[in-house]
Write an enzyme that holds these catalytic residues in place. Sequence first.
Site, PDB file in Angstrom:
ATOM      1  N   ASN A   1       0.802  -1.232   0.000  1.00  7.87           N
ATOM      2  CA  ASN A   1       0.000   0.000   0.000  1.00  7.87           C
ATOM      3  C   ASN A   1       0.832   1.278   0.000  1.00  7.87           C
ATOM      4  OD1 ASN A   1       0.646  -0.721   2.681  1.00  7.87           O
ATOM      5  ND2 ASN A   1      -0.984   0.563   3.461  1.00  7.87           N
TER       6      ASN A   1
ATOM      7  N   GLU B   1       3.497  -5.584  12.181  1.00  5.67           N
ATOM      8  CA  GLU B   1       2.568  -4.453  11.988  1.00  5.67           C
ATOM      9  C   GLU B   1       1.470  -4.951  11.074  1.00  5.67           C
ATOM     10  OE1 GLU B   1       2.778  -1.876  13.665  1.00  5.67           O
ATOM     11  OE2 GLU B   1       4.847  -1.826  14.339  1.00  5.67           O
TER      12      GLU B   1
ATOM     13  N   CYS C   1      -3.266   1.614   6.151  1.00  5.76           N
ATOM     14  CA  CYS C   1      -3.696   0.839   7.330  1.00  5.76           C
ATOM     15  C   CYS C   1      -4.269   1.750   8.398  1.00  5.76           C
ATOM     16  CB  CYS C   1      -2.516   0.048   7.872  1.00  5.76           C
ATOM     17  SG  CYS C   1      -1.101   1.108   8.215  1.00  5.76           S
TER      18      CYS C   1
ATOM     19  N   GLU D   1       7.574  -0.009  16.055  1.00  5.51           N
ATOM     20  CA  GLU D   1       8.553   0.619  15.188  1.00  5.51           C
ATOM     21  C   GLU D   1       8.568   2.107  15.528  1.00  5.51           C
ATOM     22  OE1 GLU D   1       7.376  -0.668  11.264  1.00  5.51           O
ATOM     23  OE2 GLU D   1       8.254  -2.636  11.620  1.00  5.51           O
TER      24      GLU D   1
HETATM   25  P1  NAD Z   1       0.164  -9.540   2.936  1.00  8.87           P
HETATM   26  O1  NAD Z   1       0.193 -10.041   4.340  1.00  8.87           O
HETATM   27  O2  NAD Z   1      -0.565 -10.319   1.932  1.00  8.87           O
HETATM   28  O3  NAD Z   1       1.645  -9.364   2.362  1.00  8.87           O
HETATM   29  C1  NAD Z   1       2.607  -8.566   3.005  1.00  8.87           C
HETATM   30  C2  NAD Z   1       3.984  -9.071   2.631  1.00  8.87           C
HETATM   31  O4  NAD Z   1       4.150 -10.367   3.185  1.00  8.87           O
HETATM   32  C3  NAD Z   1       4.218  -9.220   1.130  1.00  8.87           C
HETATM   33  O5  NAD Z   1       5.545  -8.856   0.838  1.00  8.87           O
HETATM   34  C4  NAD Z   1       4.004 -10.701   0.903  1.00  8.87           C
HETATM   35  O6  NAD Z   1       4.672 -11.205  -0.211  1.00  8.87           O
HETATM   36  C5  NAD Z   1       4.580 -11.267   2.188  1.00  8.87           C
HETATM   37  N1  NAD Z   1       4.091 -12.607   2.541  1.00  8.87           N
HETATM   38  C6  NAD Z   1       2.892 -13.171   2.237  1.00  8.87           C
HETATM   39  N2  NAD Z   1       2.840 -14.436   2.710  1.00  8.87           N
HETATM   40  C7  NAD Z   1       4.014 -14.654   3.355  1.00  8.87           C
HETATM   41  C8  NAD Z   1       4.565 -15.765   4.042  1.00  8.87           C
HETATM   42  N3  NAD Z   1       3.913 -16.911   4.173  1.00  8.87           N
HETATM   43  N4  NAD Z   1       5.802 -15.622   4.587  1.00  8.87           N
HETATM   44  C9  NAD Z   1       6.483 -14.479   4.468  1.00  8.87           C
HETATM   45  N5  NAD Z   1       6.033 -13.406   3.791  1.00  8.87           N
HETATM   46  C10 NAD Z   1       4.809 -13.483   3.253  1.00  8.87           C
HETATM   47  O7  NAD Z   1      -0.380  -8.049   3.049  1.00  8.87           O
HETATM   48  P2  NAD Z   1      -0.692  -7.045   1.856  1.00  8.87           P
HETATM   49  O8  NAD Z   1      -1.958  -7.485   1.201  1.00  8.87           O
HETATM   50  O9  NAD Z   1       0.541  -6.869   1.056  1.00  8.87           O
HETATM   51  O10 NAD Z   1      -0.930  -5.701   2.659  1.00  8.87           O
HETATM   52  C11 NAD Z   1      -2.155  -5.299   3.173  1.00  8.87           C
HETATM   53  C12 NAD Z   1      -2.188  -5.522   4.655  1.00  8.87           C
HETATM   54  O11 NAD Z   1      -1.113  -4.841   5.288  1.00  8.87           O
HETATM   55  C13 NAD Z   1      -3.445  -4.958   5.285  1.00  8.87           C
HETATM   56  O12 NAD Z   1      -3.932  -5.878   6.217  1.00  8.87           O
HETATM   57  C14 NAD Z   1      -2.947  -3.708   5.993  1.00  8.87           C
HETATM   58  O13 NAD Z   1      -3.722  -3.304   7.103  1.00  8.87           O
HETATM   59  C15 NAD Z   1      -1.589  -4.131   6.415  1.00  8.87           C
HETATM   60  N6  NAD Z   1      -0.738  -2.989   6.710  1.00  8.87           N
HETATM   61  C16 NAD Z   1      -0.426  -2.740   8.009  1.00  8.87           C
HETATM   62  C17 NAD Z   1       0.355  -1.651   8.326  1.00  8.87           C
HETATM   63  C18 NAD Z   1       0.739  -1.350   9.755  1.00  8.87           C
HETATM   64  O14 NAD Z   1       1.595  -0.516   9.959  1.00  8.87           O
HETATM   65  N7  NAD Z   1       0.139  -1.993  10.719  1.00  8.87           N
HETATM   66  C19 NAD Z   1       0.831  -0.817   7.312  1.00  8.87           C
HETATM   67  C20 NAD Z   1       0.472  -1.102   6.001  1.00  8.87           C
HETATM   68  C21 NAD Z   1      -0.306  -2.198   5.699  1.00  8.87           C
END
Ligand code: NAD
Length: 480
Positions: free
Chosen positions: A150, A248, A282, A461
Site C-alpha cells: 500500500n 505491523e 492501514c 517501530e
Molecule cells: P500480505 O500479508 O498479503 O503481504 C505482506 C507481505 O508479506 C508481502 O511482501 C508478501 O509477499 C509477504 N508474505 C505473504 N505471505 C508470506 C509468508 N507466508 N511468509 C512471508 N512473507 C509473506 O499483506 P498485503 O496485502 O501486502 O498488505 C495489506 C495488509 O497490510 C493490510 O492488512 C494492511 O492493514 C496491512 N498494513 C499494516 C500496516 C501497519 O503498519 N500496521 C501498514 C500497512 C499495511
Amino acid sequence: MQQLQNYINGALVAPQSNQYIDNYEPATGKVYSLIPDSGEEDVNAAVAAAEAAFPSWSMTPIGERSKILMRIAALIEENLERLALAESIDNGKPVWLAKMVDIPRAASNFHFYATAIHHYATGAHAMTNQAINYTLRDAIGVVGCISPWNLPLYLFSWKIAPALAAGNCVVAKPSEVTPMTAYLLSELCIEAGLPKGVLNIVHGLGHSAGNAIVAHDNVKAISFTGGTQTGAHIAKIAAPKFKKLSLELGGKNPNIIFADCDYDKMLTTTMRSSFANQGQICLCGSRIFVERPIYERFKRDFVARVKQLNVGDPNKKDSKMGAVVSKAHQEKVLSYIQLAKEEGGVVLAGGEALEIEGRCKGGYFIAPTVIEGLEYNCRTNQEEIFGPVVTIMPFDTEEEVLKYANSVQYGLASTLWTTNVSRATKMAQQIHAGIVWVNCWLLRDLRTPFGGVKASGVGREGGFHALDFFTEPKNVCIEY
Ligand code: NAD
C-alpha cells in the site's frame, strides 16, 4: 518488457530459477514488467552475502554508516519524479500523492535513522559502593524485512533504514504486487556506495521467497508489515526459532466525531482519512461514528463531498483517487460492499466499480463508497476491507461509542474529533489502539512509537523503538 532483478551481494542478478511473475499496472490492467520469482536458493544466497558483510558493516563507525544512509536519502530526493511515477504505475495511486507523501517520507526515513543513530545511547546503573552495570546494544546480525503494497517504498524504507543504521545486514522483500520502487532503491544503493551484501533485496511471492526469509535459521529477527493472517503464519514459523519479531498488521480504525468538533476541519480531514490512497492506508478510519445532534448534517455534507471526489487516471493532477492495487483486491472490496448490502446496509454513495475511459479502460477503479444502517458488530464493521469504503453510524454517549470502537479484534489507530479537552484525554486512554489522533489524522512524528495492539500487531517501530528492536541489549556488571 523490463525484467526486474534481485539485489544480492551488491549486484543486480536474475533469480536462479530464471522464472518471472507478471507485474500489472492497476490503472490499466496491463502487464508492464516482470518480477523475479525467487525461491529458497535466492534467499540462501542473499543471507550468505549478508552474513559475509556483517562483521565489517557492524564495525563500521556510526559516522560512516550514517553518511551512506544520508547519501541514499539524498538520491531518493533527487529521483523524486522517477520514483513517484514508478510507485504510481505499480500501485495505482495518483502520481501527485506519491510525490507529496510516499517518496519524500521514504527519504525522511533514511535521513531520520542516519541522524538518530548518532544520538542512540544506553544507560549505566551504579550499585552504591558495590558495582557498576552498563548496557551495550549490539546489532543482531542478519535481519529480514518484509513489506506490503500500500505504501511500497515508504514502508520498505521504514524497516530497512533503522536496521542498517543499527549495524545489521538486511535481506528484504517488497510486496510482489508493487516491487518497482524497491528495485529502483537497489540501483540507488549501488550508486550511494553501500557496501556489497549489507542490503539484499529478494523479489518474489510471499509463500516462497517471503517464507524462506522467515524460516532461514540465520535470519535472527523479522520485521513484517502486512495482513494479520500472514502475521500469524510468520509468528508460527519464527516462534520456535526464538526470532525477534515485529508485526505491523491490519486495522479497522474508528473515526469518532463529537458535535462540539471543529466541523469544517473535521469534514475536510475525514475525506482524507477515509479515501486517501483509495482507502488503502492501514491508518484510514473506515468506521465513522458521529454524535447524533450532527449526524444528519454530517451525512448530508460528507456524502455530497464524496460524490464530487474525482476518481481517474493517476497521471492526472485532478484525480483525487486512482485505482485500487489489483484485480483480486478490487474483487475483494466489491464483495464486501455486497456483504454490507446483505447485512442491511444502505449505500449512500459509490458502491460499484468504475470504468474510466481512455488509457485507463480496464483499470481497477472503485467509486468511493459510504454505507449506513449497519450494526456495529456485523462483519462489514468488524473485518478489514482496506479499500475506499466507509460506514457511518450515529451514537449518543461516550460509553456507547467506546463500546463500538473497541469491539473489533484490531487496535491500530483511531481518530477523535472534539474540542472538549477532558473528554479527549479520557477517551484517548480508553480507546484500544496504538495511535489516537485528536483533531488531526496521519500527523506523524517519526520519534514516537508506531504500531498497533490486539490483532494489529506486536513490537513497535518508530524512533529509538526501532533501534531497540534491531539491537540486542547486553548488561555488563562489574563489581568494585
Ligand atoms: P500480505 O500479508 O498479503 O503481504 C505482506 C507481505 O508479506 C508481502 O511482501 C508478501 O509477499 C509477504 N508474505 C505473504 N505471505 C508470506 C509468508 N507466508 N511468509 C512471508 N512473507 C509473506 O499483506 P498485503 O496485502 O501486502 O498488505 C495489506 C495488509 O497490510 C493490510 O492488512 C494492511 O492493514 C496491512 N498494513 C499494516 C500496516 C501497519 O503498519 N500496521 C501498514 C500497512 C499495511
